[in-house]
Design a protein around this motif. Sequence first.
Motif, PDB file in Angstrom:
ATOM      1  N   PRO A  20       0.789  -1.230   0.000  1.00 34.07           N
ATOM      2  CA  PRO A  20       0.000   0.000   0.000  1.00 34.07           C
ATOM      3  C   PRO A  20       0.825   1.287   0.000  1.00 34.07           C
ATOM      4  O   PRO A  20       0.356   2.315  -0.445  1.00 34.07           O
ATOM      5  N   LYS A  21       2.065   1.253   0.495  1.00 37.67           N
ATOM      6  CA  LYS A  21       2.943   2.431   0.554  1.00 37.67           C
ATOM      7  C   LYS A  21       2.251   3.599   1.269  1.00 37.67           C
ATOM      8  O   LYS A  21       2.211   4.732   0.771  1.00 37.67           O
ATOM      9  N   LEU A  22       1.712   3.322   2.449  1.00 34.65           N
ATOM     10  CA  LEU A  22       0.933   4.319   3.177  1.00 34.65           C
ATOM     11  C   LEU A  22       1.772   5.491   3.673  1.00 34.65           C
ATOM     12  O   LEU A  22       1.301   6.628   3.682  1.00 34.65           O
ATOM     13  N   LYS A  23       3.018   5.265   4.087  1.00 32.69           N
ATOM     14  CA  LYS A  23       3.852   6.369   4.560  1.00 32.69           C
ATOM     15  C   LYS A  23       4.096   7.383   3.442  1.00 32.69           C
ATOM     16  O   LYS A  23       4.002   8.586   3.655  1.00 32.69           O
ATOM     17  N   LYS A  24       4.422   6.876   2.267  1.00 37.73           N
ATOM     18  CA  LYS A  24       4.691   7.753   1.135  1.00 37.73           C
ATOM     19  C   LYS A  24       3.429   8.533   0.749  1.00 37.73           C
ATOM     20  O   LYS A  24       3.492   9.735   0.498  1.00 37.73           O
ATOM     21  N   LYS A  25       2.292   7.856   0.727  1.00 31.50           N
ATOM     22  CA  LYS A  25       1.047   8.521   0.353  1.00 31.50           C
ATOM     23  C   LYS A  25       0.602   9.510   1.417  1.00 31.50           C
ATOM     24  O   LYS A  25       0.063  10.565   1.102  1.00 31.50           O
ATOM     25  N   ALA A  26       0.854   9.200   2.696  1.00 24.92           N
ATOM     26  CA  ALA A  26       0.522  10.142   3.771  1.00 24.92           C
ATOM     27  C   ALA A  26       1.390  11.393   3.678  1.00 24.92           C
ATOM     28  O   ALA A  26       0.912  12.512   3.903  1.00 24.92           O
ATOM     29  N   LEU A  27       2.664  11.218   3.336  1.00 22.38           N
ATOM     30  CA  LEU A  27       3.546  12.372   3.161  1.00 22.38           C
ATOM     31  C   LEU A  27       3.077  13.243   2.000  1.00 22.38           C
ATOM     32  O   LEU A  27       3.009  14.469   2.116  1.00 22.38           O
ATOM     33  N   TRP A  28       2.751  12.616   0.877  1.00 19.42           N
ATOM     34  CA  TRP A  28       2.246  13.378  -0.274  1.00 19.42           C
ATOM     35  C   TRP A  28       0.931  14.061   0.066  1.00 19.42           C
ATOM     36  O   TRP A  28       0.691  15.208  -0.332  1.00 19.42           O
ATOM     37  N   ALA A  29       0.071  13.385   0.807  1.00 21.77           N
ATOM     38  CA  ALA A  29      -1.198  13.988   1.215  1.00 21.77           C
ATOM     39  C   ALA A  29      -0.946  15.210   2.094  1.00 21.77           C
ATOM     40  O   ALA A  29      -1.629  16.232   1.961  1.00 21.77           O
ATOM     41  N   THR A  30       0.035  15.124   2.970  1.00 18.03           N
ATOM     42  CA  THR A  30       0.377  16.253   3.837  1.00 18.03           C
ATOM     43  C   THR A  30       0.855  17.445   3.018  1.00 18.03           C
ATOM     44  O   THR A  30       0.427  18.582   3.249  1.00 18.03           O
ATOM     45  N   LEU A  31       1.728  17.198   2.061  1.00 22.91           N
ATOM     46  CA  LEU A  31       2.260  18.285   1.243  1.00 22.91           C
ATOM     47  C   LEU A  31       1.190  18.912   0.353  1.00 22.91           C
ATOM     48  O   LEU A  31       1.074  20.141   0.284  1.00 22.91           O
TER      49      LEU A  31
END
Length: 86
Positions: free
Chosen positions: A47-58
């Motif tokens: 799922p790559k949730l950390k990467k997607k959460a970071l992109w969502a934050t930005l």
Amino acid sequence: MSLTGGIVLYAVLWFLVLFVLLPIGQQSQADVGQVTPGTPAGAPHEPKLKKKALWATLIAALVWGVIAYVIIAGVITRADLEAWTR
């Protein structure tokens, strides 16, 4: 915009962006051929949730900044929005 309003706006934007990003680039376990026993074949492989959460934050921060500027600077006011309904 109050502090509470800004926080609520950011939280709503963050979840909206996250839910838009979740299916992007997703491969199911069936597509990869590695189905973990006890899980559905359509479950995500990585799922790559950390990467997607970071992109969502930005992305949410950028969108929030634009919306906050529009609200604080008075580019669009409540009176402008009320004029559209008449």
